[in-house]
Design a protein around this motif. Structure first.
Motif, mmCIF file in Angstrom:
data_model
loop_
_atom_site.group_PDB
_atom_site.id
_atom_site.type_symbol
_atom_site.label_atom_id
_atom_site.label_comp_id
_atom_site.label_asym_id
_atom_site.label_seq_id
_atom_site.Cartn_x
_atom_site.Cartn_y
_atom_site.Cartn_z
ATOM 1 N N GLU A 1 8.767 -2.897 4.312
ATOM 2 C CA GLU A 1 8.784 -1.773 3.371
ATOM 3 C C GLU A 1 8.751 -2.272 1.923
ATOM 4 O O GLU A 1 8.128 -1.678 1.065
ATOM 5 C CB GLU A 1 10.035 -0.920 3.588
ATOM 6 N N SER B 1 5.034 -5.239 1.906
ATOM 7 C CA SER B 1 3.684 -5.130 2.469
ATOM 8 C C SER B 1 2.745 -4.273 1.622
ATOM 9 O O SER B 1 1.531 -4.382 1.749
ATOM 10 C CB SER B 1 3.727 -4.639 3.913
ATOM 11 N N GLY B 2 3.308 -3.442 0.742
ATOM 12 C CA GLY B 2 2.452 -2.644 -0.139
ATOM 13 C C GLY B 2 1.546 -3.548 -0.950
ATOM 14 O O GLY B 2 0.324 -3.357 -0.988
ATOM 15 N N TYR B 3 2.135 -4.553 -1.562
ATOM 16 C CA TYR B 3 1.331 -5.471 -2.367
ATOM 17 C C TYR B 3 0.521 -6.420 -1.471
ATOM 18 O O TYR B 3 -0.685 -6.609 -1.673
ATOM 19 C CB TYR B 3 2.238 -6.276 -3.311
#
Lengths: 319, 640
Positions: free
Chosen positions: B581, B584-586
């Motif tokens: 959370e 992993s967005g980047y």
């Protein structure tokens, strides 16, 4: 409180004072004021509902927001989301892209729209003026979802631009061309709107000033430089101040439609990053809100600075 | 600046500085504490769960639900929405449940609308979510009902799938004996990729007798031949391009981290890589990230070479999946990777609308002298059927699921539930708010259809239509009683055998596989080339290539499921982890996407991959893999 009581106590309690009419009287001025306030009320209520109350949601920027826990029970993490944002390796370039694209858009649109307005003002035939005005104003009403797709097609390898230039360049996949395309297409879309605003300001100029200048032998350029521009100066400053307050908005819809991962380096802006984090990656609403808040604060500061400068240099006041 | 303003400013700066210091104190929790799933509660003595699972409530109850308003499929009554679908009437009639839709959103808005409602503490009684993060968050907050006691209300087939066929699925949504969801399962092997190649292009290029599995070098050679013979392809096919260089030898879209159809995933899988997957290192017994693996580097290197040679679409960076489908439809695409069902979609469109167009289906190309294995998830959890802890009737979820299951899979549904189960009367399976599929059904269906088709053909059943959809003379059909009476004894015997075979098919299979696919099957068995078939017979191409041919997509799925074909497994199937959370967005949505595309298009050399691996590890990748390995040690699936 005691003073008030004393004041009441000081009043002579006799029959005359009880029968005296209250001092508050609705004068015609108060009546006008009430009407004005009444007219303003719907806008105020709308602003309250859609602009002020939602500000409470900014609290998410200071939480590790979890959908299940909701806004009340999510863990507070102070400025963790901001440190996370500032520590992201791509934060620097995203900030740079945002400011770079916005400044170029604002500068080009403002300068070119002033020139367009002046040129339109110089047009002799009214019909021609209206036709040109309509043509350049038209793109303003088209959505980026529509014209973005047209531009993606136009700038593709098999698109019209390559056919015209006889080249084979994928412009929207090139970090060299992406930013100029974004800036120029936005200028093309918005120039008509701002030109009309400036043109409206130009038409309010007293014609006797031009007549007097003509008597003094001024040519067109001199009339423009010494009369038109000084007369629309306040409008130019107003537009500039408003634009500077918008400097962190580099054009979300346009870039979202036209960009792709290969041009993140030159095209990723704060808004697109915020969108990806909240809507694409997996609901990182906290980081997304932090980005929004950061953008808002910077915009606010820039607006205040621009306003202060405008006030100092020109004595100009909006508020 | 006056004194008052100065004080306020200093105070604000102080608060901000303190907050920054405190903010630095917060750290992402990288630990993982496994919670034992425990055992399901025992059944109540003497309680008839089978009966209760479909029994109506004595008094009408109202259940709030959420549903996705999907675009309607052909045949579904126009104007059908979740709120007016006929399933609601059946639920009311059979279970005495009034379904009240508080969310009815399009697929793209559904998750957002659901999360908004959950966020303000007003979630529906029952809902479905594909987001593991939403599910985990609700479970952690204690907002999901314990479905353990309701589990036994599910029908026996579903209980069997959970308890015996896919036991790891159930464990994943259990904690200390409590069951927090009826997870939606599917056959994980259905995501295996195949390579689809234009057969008519190959013939124009003089490439014939191609084996079921080619090498990556052969794939590149085919691509190069498509380029060099472009003029001939354009002149001999009805492709909608003005120049040969507008042909696309191999198409995929710009979502390089997506593993679906028409994506870069096919070549990645052929090289043993898959984005956002975690593979087992046999030697260390630990998982490693697919994103930064040597296999991914190989895949990117292959794709960079193909892009340079003009085999991969030069404009893939700006194309989404719909644009690729447009290219396929216009006949521009020579090769595309996809799942088993792809022939029944856009590819079928080309066969039926472009004269002479035909495709062959190949296994993933082998790479580096090794056999290429399809990559599939070890355990497939597609989503979560959840019940709010505020719901007074959690067992109603099992009842609704049973009802849907009985309508969808029961061959006599129309007799039992009436006309309302027909799509033309507003029954649309996609809009049912909570449901479970039989993850084993399609393999059974594939085997049944294949067996019936083979036997029927051997029994002399031949069907063919003309271009206008009229049955040709001599074609087999279901006879009326009068017609049967007119047959000789031998003919009657033969007919009865044929009919018995036909009747082995389920109603849905008669409508789809038999009606569309059997005429095509007969034509193939008769040796009729595609371009000589009638327009109507040719319509069965898609379903034949998906579910009937010996080398069809579902044949691969069946062999993978039965173990006669090996697969490489993505081992992580857990819910959302804290490090994922946070990072992993980047890592996935920015860094990996960008670097992969830069390498493929040649903007960065393949050697840059090593820099990417370091950046990936430094920016959270190391933390994710550490936590994933903690998870893996606690949740090793049975069989590992």
């Amino acid at each position: 409180m005691s003073n008030t009581n004393n004041a009441f106590a000081a009043q002579p309690l006799d029959g005359n004072s009880l029968s005296r009419k209250p001092k508050f009287k609705i004068t015609s001025k108060t009546k006008t004021q009430l009407i004005m306030w009444g007219m303003m009320l719907p806008s105020f209520v709308l602003a309250l509902i859609f602009n002020i109350v939602p500000l409470f949601g900014l609290i998410i920027a200071f939480q590790k927001y979890e959908v299940g826990a909701g806004i009340w029970k999510s863990q507070f993490v102070d400025v963790y989301n901001f440190t996370r944002l500032f520590n992201r390796p791509d934060f620097g370039r995203v900030l740079f892209n945002t400011v770079y694209i916005a400044i170029w858009k604002i500068a080009l649109t403002t300068v070119l729209s002033i020139i367009t307005a002046l040129l339109l003002n110089e047009m002799v035939t009214n019909r021609g003026k209206k036709i040109v005005q309509t043509i350049i104003f038209l793109p303003y009403f088209l959505s980026w979802a529509l014209i973005g797709a047209v531009f993606v097609d136009m700038f593709g390898i098999d698109g019209a631009v390559n056919a015209l230039l006889g080249t084979k360049i994928d412009f929207l996949a090139s970090n060299t061309y992406f930013r100029p395309i974004i800036i120029l297409t936005d200028v093309w879309k918005n120039i008509g709107y701002q030109a009309v605003v400036f043109l409206a300001a130009v038409t309010t100029i007293d014609p006797s000033l031009y007549e007097a200048a003509e008597v003094d032998g001024a040519n067109r350029w001199q009339k423009c430089w010494h009369i038109t521009l000084p007369c629309i100066k306040s409008m130019i400053i107003l537009i500039c101040v408003l634009n500077i307050g918008n400097i962190m908005n580099a054009g979300f819809e346009q870039i979202l439609v036209m960009y792709n991962p290969i041009v993140y380096e030159t095209g990723d802006i704060l808004d697109t990053l915020s969108y990806r984090e909240a809507m694409v990656t997996g609901s990182d609403y906290s980081l997304s809100t932090a980005i929004g808040l950061f953008r808002g604060v910077i915009n606010c500061i820039l607006f205040a600075i621009a306003y202060k400068i405008a006030h100092k240099v020109n004595g100009y006041k909006i508020f | 600046m006056n004194k008052k303003t100065s004080i306020i400013s200093i105070a604000m700066i102080f608060v901000f500085a303190v907050s920054l210091l405190l903010g630095g104190c917060y750290k992402v929790d990288e630990s993982y504490t496994a919670v034992a799933p425990g055992e399901l509660p025992a059944k109540k003595e003497g309680f008839d769960y089978e009966k209760a699972g479909m029994e109506p409530y004595d008094e009408e109850i109202t259940i709030t639900v959420a549903a996705i308003d999907y675009p309607l499929e052909t045949g579904v009554k126009e104007g059908t929405t979740p709120r007016n679908q006929s399933f609601n009437d059946i639920v009311k009639e059979k279970l005495n449940i009034n379904l009240k839709y508080v969310i009815s959103s399009t697929a793209s808005n559904y998750d957002r609308d659901l999360q908004l409602r959950i966020g303000r503490g007003d979630e529906p009684d029952m809902f479905y979510t594909t987001s593991a993060q939403t599910y985990t968050s609700l479970q952690n907050a204690g907002r999901l009902a314990d479905l353990g006691p309701s589990f036994w209300y599910l029908n026996e087939e579903l209980q069997d799938i959970y308890l015996n066929v896919m036991p790891d699925v159930l464990k994943n949504v259990m904690a200390e004996g409590k069951l927090y969801s009826f997870p939606m399962t599917g056959n994980p092997n259905e995501s295996a990729q195949k390579l689809y190649v234009r057969k008519d292009w190959l013939e124009i290029c003089g490439i014939i007798d191609i084996p079921a599995q080619i090498t990556m070098d052969e794939l590149i050679n085919i691509g190069e031949t498509f380029i060099s013979k472009g003029e001939e392809i354009v002149s001999q096919t009805n492709v909608q391009v003005s120049r040969a260089d507008q042909l696309i030898p191999l198409a995929f879209h710009n979502e390089v981290m997506w593993t679906g159809t028409a994506s870069a995933s096919g070549i990645m899988q052929a090289c043993g890589a898959s984005p956002d997957a975690y593979f087992l290192d046999e030697q260390s017994g630990e998982l490693y990230a697919g994103n930064t693996s040597q296999e991914m580097k190989n895949a990117l290197s292959v794709m960079a070479e193909m892009y340079k040679k003009g085999i991969i679409d030069k404009q893939f960076t700006t194309k989404n999946v719909d644009m690729v489908y447009d290219d396929i439809r216009s006949g521009k695409v020579g090769m595309v990777f996809g799942q088993w069902w792809l022939p029944n979609g856009e590819i079928n469109n080309t066969v039926n609308n472009i004269a002479g167009a035909d495709w062959i289906c190949l296994d993933l190309p082998s790479y580096g002298g090794k056999e290429s294995l399809p990559i599939v998830k070890r355990v497939n959890i597609q989503g979560y059927n959840c019940v709010s802890s505020k719901c007074k009737y959690p067992e109603a979820a099992a009842k609704i699921i049973n009802l849907f299951y009985d309508i969808y899979y029961n061959d006599n549904a129309e007799q039992i539930y009436g006309e309302k189960v027909k799509p033309e009367n507003g029954f649309y399976y996609n809009m049912v708010p909570i449901k479970l599929w039989d993850a084993t059904a399609s393999v059974k269906e594939y085997k049944r259809v294949n067996s019936v088709f083979k036997n029927a053909y051997d029994l002399g059943v031949r069907i063919s239509y003309d271009d206008n959809g009229n049955l040709k003379d001599g074609s087999w059909k279901v006879l009326t009683e009068t017609e049967i009476a007119g047959l000789s004894v031998a003919e009657k015997e033969k007919y009865q055998a044929q009919l018995a075979e036909y009747n082995k098919l389920k109603t849905r299979e008669k409508e789809q596989h038999w009606k569309l696919g059997y005429p095509y099957y007969c034509a193939v068995r008769n040796g009729t080339p595609v371009n000589q078939m009638s327009k109507t017979d040719k319509k069965g191409w898609g379903i034949y290539r998906c579910m009937i041919a010996d080398d069809c997509g579902y044949d691969q799925v069946t062999r993978l499921t039965e173990g006669s074909l090996k697969a490489r497994h993505d081992e992580f199937y857990g819910s959302s982890l804290t490090t994922m959370e946070a990072y992993s967005g980047y890592l996935s949505n920015t860094l990996s996407k960008e670097v992969y595309m830069q390498i493929i298009t040649g903007q960065k050399d393949i050697s840059y991959f090593d820099t990417y691996v370091k950046d990936y590890a430094k920016n959270g990748g190391d933390s994710i893999i550490r936590q994933i390995n903690l998870w893996y040690q606690a949740h090793k699936p049975s069989g590992n």
